[in-house]
Design an enzyme around this catalytic site. Structure first.
Site, mmCIF file in Angstrom:
data_model
loop_
_atom_site.group_PDB
_atom_site.id
_atom_site.type_symbol
_atom_site.label_atom_id
_atom_site.label_comp_id
_atom_site.label_asym_id
_atom_site.label_seq_id
_atom_site.Cartn_x
_atom_site.Cartn_y
_atom_site.Cartn_z
ATOM 1 C CB SER A 29 7.515 1.722 -37.794
ATOM 2 O OG SER A 29 7.279 0.416 -37.207
ATOM 3 C CB SER A 78 -5.782 -4.376 -23.856
ATOM 4 O OG SER A 78 -6.243 -5.641 -23.431
ATOM 5 C CE1 TYR A 138 -2.391 -9.718 -29.478
ATOM 6 C CE2 TYR A 138 -4.399 -10.131 -29.385
ATOM 7 C CZ TYR A 138 -3.563 -9.457 -29.415
ATOM 8 O OH TYR A 138 -3.938 -8.056 -29.923
ATOM 9 C CE LYS A 190 -2.525 -6.930 -26.780
ATOM 10 N NZ LYS A 190 -1.468 -5.671 -26.740
#
Length: 280
Positions: free
Chosen positions: A12, A135, A149, A153
Protein backbone atom coordinates in the site's frame (compact mmCIF):
# COMPACT_ATOMS: atom_id res chain seq x y z
CA UNK A 1 13.16 -9.47 -20.18
CA UNK A 2 11.57 -12.47 -18.44
CA UNK A 3 7.98 -12.07 -17.29
CA UNK A 4 7.69 -13.07 -13.65
CA UNK A 5 5.11 -13.43 -10.93
CA UNK A 6 5.86 -11.75 -7.59
CA UNK A 7 4.35 -12.11 -4.13
CA UNK A 8 4.89 -8.87 -2.17
CA UNK A 9 3.78 -8.09 1.38
CA UNK A 10 2.71 -4.56 2.27
CA UNK A 11 2.14 -2.92 -1.13
CA UNK A 12 0.00 0.00 0.00
CA UNK A 13 2.95 2.38 0.47
CA UNK A 14 6.73 2.73 0.50
CA UNK A 15 8.98 0.28 -1.29
CA UNK A 16 6.11 -2.18 -1.72
CA UNK A 17 4.03 0.36 -3.63
CA UNK A 18 6.97 1.49 -5.79
CA UNK A 19 7.89 -2.10 -6.61
CA UNK A 20 4.33 -3.04 -7.51
CA UNK A 21 4.00 -0.04 -9.82
CA UNK A 22 7.27 -0.78 -11.62
CA UNK A 23 6.55 -4.48 -12.04
CA UNK A 24 3.03 -3.97 -13.36
CA UNK A 25 4.27 -1.26 -15.74
CA UNK A 26 6.72 -3.70 -17.32
CA UNK A 27 4.15 -6.49 -17.67
CA UNK A 28 4.83 -8.75 -14.67
CA UNK A 29 2.12 -10.18 -12.42
CA UNK A 30 1.92 -9.23 -8.74
CA UNK A 31 0.19 -10.83 -5.79
CA UNK A 32 0.14 -8.11 -3.16
CA UNK A 33 -0.95 -8.06 0.46
CA UNK A 34 -2.58 -5.05 2.08
CA UNK A 35 -4.44 -4.18 5.24
CA UNK A 36 -7.15 -2.35 3.25
CA UNK A 37 -8.13 -2.80 -0.39
CA UNK A 38 -8.87 0.91 -0.76
CA UNK A 39 -5.17 1.76 -0.41
CA UNK A 40 -4.41 0.27 -3.85
CA UNK A 41 -7.78 0.63 -5.57
CA UNK A 42 -6.18 2.79 -8.25
CA UNK A 43 -3.63 0.11 -9.13
CA UNK A 44 -6.29 -2.60 -9.25
CA UNK A 45 -8.47 -0.48 -11.51
CA UNK A 46 -5.59 0.21 -13.88
CA UNK A 47 -4.03 -3.25 -14.07
CA UNK A 48 -6.94 -5.62 -13.51
CA UNK A 49 -6.12 -9.31 -13.26
CA UNK A 50 -2.35 -8.76 -13.34
CA UNK A 51 -2.67 -7.53 -9.74
CA UNK A 52 -4.14 -9.97 -7.23
CA UNK A 53 -4.88 -8.65 -3.75
CA UNK A 54 -5.10 -10.37 -0.38
CA UNK A 55 -5.93 -8.84 2.98
CA UNK A 56 -3.20 -9.90 5.39
CA UNK A 57 -1.73 -9.04 8.75
CA UNK A 58 1.65 -10.79 8.75
CA UNK A 59 1.48 -11.21 12.53
CA UNK A 60 -1.24 -13.84 11.98
CA UNK A 61 0.66 -17.02 11.18
CA UNK A 62 -2.41 -19.01 10.15
CA UNK A 63 -3.48 -16.26 7.78
CA UNK A 64 0.03 -16.08 6.29
CA UNK A 65 -0.01 -19.79 5.47
CA UNK A 66 -3.52 -19.59 4.05
CA UNK A 67 -2.77 -16.59 1.81
CA UNK A 68 0.56 -17.92 0.53
CA UNK A 69 -0.96 -21.32 -0.25
CA UNK A 70 -3.89 -19.69 -2.04
CA UNK A 71 -1.57 -17.49 -4.10
CA UNK A 72 0.43 -20.47 -5.37
CA UNK A 73 -2.78 -22.43 -6.05
CA UNK A 74 -4.27 -19.55 -8.05
CA UNK A 75 -1.19 -18.77 -10.15
CA UNK A 76 0.59 -22.10 -10.36
CA UNK A 77 4.02 -20.55 -9.97
CA UNK A 78 5.44 -17.58 -8.08
CA UNK A 79 8.99 -16.64 -8.99
CA UNK A 80 9.85 -14.10 -6.29
CA UNK A 81 8.73 -13.68 -2.68
CA UNK A 82 9.26 -10.14 -1.36
CA UNK A 83 9.13 -9.70 2.41
CA UNK A 84 8.49 -5.98 2.58
CA UNK A 85 5.86 -5.40 5.28
CA UNK A 86 7.25 -3.70 8.36
CA UNK A 87 7.61 -0.46 10.28
CA UNK A 88 9.98 1.34 12.64
CA UNK A 89 9.71 1.66 16.42
CA UNK A 90 12.11 4.27 17.78
CA UNK A 91 13.07 5.73 21.13
CA UNK A 92 14.71 4.55 24.34
CA UNK A 93 14.50 0.79 24.87
CA UNK A 94 12.89 1.24 28.29
CA UNK A 95 10.24 3.62 26.96
CA UNK A 96 8.16 1.06 25.04
CA UNK A 97 5.18 -0.86 26.32
CA UNK A 98 5.27 -4.66 26.19
CA UNK A 99 2.62 -4.49 23.47
CA UNK A 100 4.82 -2.21 21.33
CA UNK A 101 7.80 -4.53 21.72
CA UNK A 102 5.78 -7.62 20.85
CA UNK A 103 4.13 -5.96 17.84
CA UNK A 104 7.49 -4.82 16.47
CA UNK A 105 8.99 -8.31 16.77
CA UNK A 106 5.84 -9.99 15.46
CA UNK A 107 5.65 -7.76 12.38
CA UNK A 108 9.24 -7.23 11.27
CA UNK A 109 10.86 -10.47 12.40
CA UNK A 110 8.31 -13.24 12.97
CA UNK A 111 6.07 -12.06 10.14
CA UNK A 112 8.92 -12.24 7.63
CA UNK A 113 10.01 -15.63 8.96
CA UNK A 114 6.48 -17.01 8.63
CA UNK A 115 6.05 -15.76 5.05
CA UNK A 116 9.34 -17.37 4.02
CA UNK A 117 8.49 -20.63 5.81
CA UNK A 118 5.05 -20.75 4.17
CA UNK A 119 6.55 -20.23 0.71
CA UNK A 120 9.39 -22.76 0.95
CA UNK A 121 7.41 -25.96 0.25
CA UNK A 122 5.94 -24.36 -2.88
CA UNK A 123 9.29 -23.02 -4.07
CA UNK A 124 10.84 -26.47 -3.59
CA UNK A 125 8.00 -28.14 -5.49
CA UNK A 126 8.41 -25.81 -8.47
CA UNK A 127 12.17 -26.26 -8.58
CA UNK A 128 13.37 -22.97 -7.14
CA UNK A 129 12.74 -19.27 -6.74
CA UNK A 130 14.00 -16.11 -5.11
CA UNK A 131 13.28 -14.38 -1.83
CA UNK A 132 13.93 -10.67 -1.44
CA UNK A 133 14.05 -9.82 2.25
CA UNK A 134 13.79 -6.15 3.14
CA UNK A 135 16.27 -5.50 5.91
CA UNK A 136 17.94 -2.13 6.47
CA UNK A 137 21.22 -0.38 7.08
CA UNK A 138 19.96 -1.01 10.62
CA UNK A 139 20.56 -4.71 10.08
CA UNK A 140 24.32 -4.15 10.01
CA UNK A 141 24.88 -0.87 11.86
CA UNK A 142 23.28 0.39 15.08
CA UNK A 143 22.04 3.85 15.98
CA UNK A 144 20.70 5.31 19.25
CA UNK A 145 16.94 5.04 19.47
CA UNK A 146 16.80 1.99 17.24
CA UNK A 147 17.33 -0.88 19.67
CA UNK A 148 14.01 -2.67 19.05
CA UNK A 149 14.09 -2.01 15.31
CA UNK A 150 17.66 -3.32 15.18
CA UNK A 151 16.59 -6.43 17.06
CA UNK A 152 14.18 -7.26 14.23
CA UNK A 153 16.60 -6.47 11.41
CA UNK A 154 19.68 -8.14 12.90
CA UNK A 155 17.42 -11.11 13.68
CA UNK A 156 16.05 -11.44 10.15
CA UNK A 157 19.56 -11.17 8.72
CA UNK A 158 20.64 -14.18 10.78
CA UNK A 159 17.56 -16.10 9.68
CA UNK A 160 18.17 -15.41 5.98
CA UNK A 161 21.89 -16.21 6.25
CA UNK A 162 21.04 -19.62 7.72
CA UNK A 163 18.15 -20.18 5.34
CA UNK A 164 20.38 -19.69 2.31
CA UNK A 165 22.61 -22.52 3.50
CA UNK A 166 19.60 -24.80 3.96
CA UNK A 167 17.79 -24.30 0.65
CA UNK A 168 20.52 -23.75 -1.95
CA UNK A 169 20.24 -27.40 -3.02
CA UNK A 170 16.63 -26.74 -4.10
CA UNK A 171 17.46 -23.79 -6.37
CA UNK A 172 16.16 -21.28 -3.84
CA UNK A 173 18.18 -18.18 -2.95
CA UNK A 174 17.50 -15.16 -0.76
CA UNK A 175 18.88 -11.62 -0.91
CA UNK A 176 18.96 -9.24 2.06
CA UNK A 177 18.12 -5.72 0.88
CA UNK A 178 19.79 -3.08 3.07
CA UNK A 179 18.58 0.42 2.17
CA UNK A 180 19.49 3.58 3.97
CA UNK A 181 17.07 6.46 4.39
CA UNK A 182 14.60 6.83 1.52
CA UNK A 183 11.88 9.33 0.71
CA UNK A 184 8.97 7.05 1.54
CA UNK A 185 6.36 7.21 4.28
CA UNK A 186 8.49 4.97 6.52
CA UNK A 187 10.25 7.58 8.66
CA UNK A 188 7.54 10.21 9.05
CA UNK A 189 4.36 8.27 8.39
CA UNK A 190 4.88 4.65 9.32
CA UNK A 191 7.23 4.94 12.28
CA UNK A 192 6.22 4.96 15.94
CA UNK A 193 7.90 6.58 18.93
CA UNK A 194 8.22 5.30 22.47
CA UNK A 195 7.06 7.45 25.38
CA UNK A 196 9.22 10.46 26.15
CA UNK A 197 11.39 9.98 29.26
CA UNK A 198 12.88 13.16 30.68
CA UNK A 199 15.97 11.25 31.84
CA UNK A 200 17.03 11.08 28.17
CA UNK A 201 16.74 14.84 27.54
CA UNK A 202 20.51 15.31 27.18
CA UNK A 203 21.15 12.13 25.20
CA UNK A 204 20.90 11.27 21.48
CA UNK A 205 17.38 9.93 22.16
CA UNK A 206 16.18 13.53 22.32
CA UNK A 207 17.47 14.10 18.79
CA UNK A 208 15.63 11.02 17.55
CA UNK A 209 12.34 12.25 19.00
CA UNK A 210 12.87 15.74 17.61
CA UNK A 211 13.73 14.49 14.12
CA UNK A 212 10.64 12.27 13.84
CA UNK A 213 8.26 14.75 15.46
CA UNK A 214 9.44 17.71 13.37
CA UNK A 215 9.87 15.72 10.12
CA UNK A 216 12.35 18.22 8.74
CA UNK A 217 15.30 16.00 7.72
CA UNK A 218 14.87 14.67 4.18
CA UNK A 219 16.46 11.28 3.52
CA UNK A 220 18.81 11.10 0.54
CA UNK A 221 17.57 7.87 -1.00
CA UNK A 222 15.40 7.77 -4.14
CA UNK A 223 12.95 4.89 -3.53
CA UNK A 224 12.20 4.41 -7.23
CA UNK A 225 15.89 3.92 -8.01
CA UNK A 226 16.33 1.61 -5.03
CA UNK A 227 13.39 -0.53 -6.12
CA UNK A 228 14.72 -0.73 -9.66
CA UNK A 229 17.95 -2.24 -8.33
CA UNK A 230 16.00 -4.66 -6.11
CA UNK A 231 14.11 -5.88 -9.17
CA UNK A 232 17.29 -6.09 -11.27
CA UNK A 233 18.99 -8.19 -8.58
CA UNK A 234 16.66 -11.09 -9.37
CA UNK A 235 18.37 -11.42 -12.77
CA UNK A 236 21.77 -11.93 -11.13
CA UNK A 237 23.19 -15.43 -10.84
CA UNK A 238 24.25 -16.32 -8.26
CA UNK A 239 21.86 -14.21 -6.25
CA UNK A 240 23.61 -11.46 -4.26
CA UNK A 241 23.54 -12.26 -0.56
CA UNK A 242 23.16 -8.57 0.26
CA UNK A 243 22.20 -5.42 -1.59
CA UNK A 244 23.30 -2.14 0.01
CA UNK A 245 21.34 0.85 -1.28
CA UNK A 246 22.19 4.47 -0.55
CA UNK A 247 25.40 6.31 0.21
CA UNK A 248 24.38 6.59 3.86
CA UNK A 249 23.84 2.84 4.08
CA UNK A 250 27.19 2.06 2.49
CA UNK A 251 29.08 4.50 4.71
CA UNK A 252 27.43 3.44 7.98
CA UNK A 253 27.82 -0.27 7.26
CA UNK A 254 31.43 0.16 6.18
CA UNK A 255 32.27 1.92 9.44
CA UNK A 256 30.42 -0.65 11.52
CA UNK A 257 31.92 -3.70 9.81
CA UNK A 258 35.44 -2.25 9.86
CA UNK A 259 35.18 -1.55 13.60
CA UNK A 260 33.77 -5.01 14.32
CA UNK A 261 36.52 -6.73 12.35
CA UNK A 262 39.21 -4.69 14.11
CA UNK A 263 37.78 -5.62 17.50
CA UNK A 264 37.65 -9.31 16.52
CA UNK A 265 41.24 -9.25 15.31
CA UNK A 266 42.35 -7.77 18.63
CA UNK A 267 40.87 -10.81 20.39
CA UNK A 268 42.47 -13.50 18.21
CA UNK A 269 45.12 -14.57 20.72
CA UNK A 270 42.59 -14.67 23.56
CA UNK A 271 40.11 -16.67 21.48
CA UNK A 272 42.70 -19.30 20.49
CA UNK A 273 43.93 -19.58 24.09
CA UNK A 274 40.67 -21.22 25.17
CA UNK A 275 41.16 -24.36 23.02
CA UNK A 276 42.53 -27.59 24.43
CA UNK A 277 46.18 -28.06 23.39
CA UNK A 278 46.64 -29.84 20.07
CA UNK A 279 46.41 -33.61 20.40
CA UNK A 280 44.34 -33.55 23.62
Amino acid sequence: MTERTWFITGISSGFGRHMTEQLLARGDRVVGTVRQHAAVADLKSKHGDRLSLHLLDVTDGDAVRRVVTQAFADLGRIDVIVNNAGYGLFGAAESFTDEQVERQLDTNLLGSIQVARAALPHLRAQGGGRILQLSSVGGQAAFPGGSLYHATKWGIEGFIEGLNLEVAAFGIAATLVEPGGARTEFRYGGSQLGAWLEAYASTPIAQVHRMIEEATVQPQGDPAQMVRLMIDSVDQTPAPKRLALGSDAYSAMHRALTARLAELESQKETAFSTDFPAGN
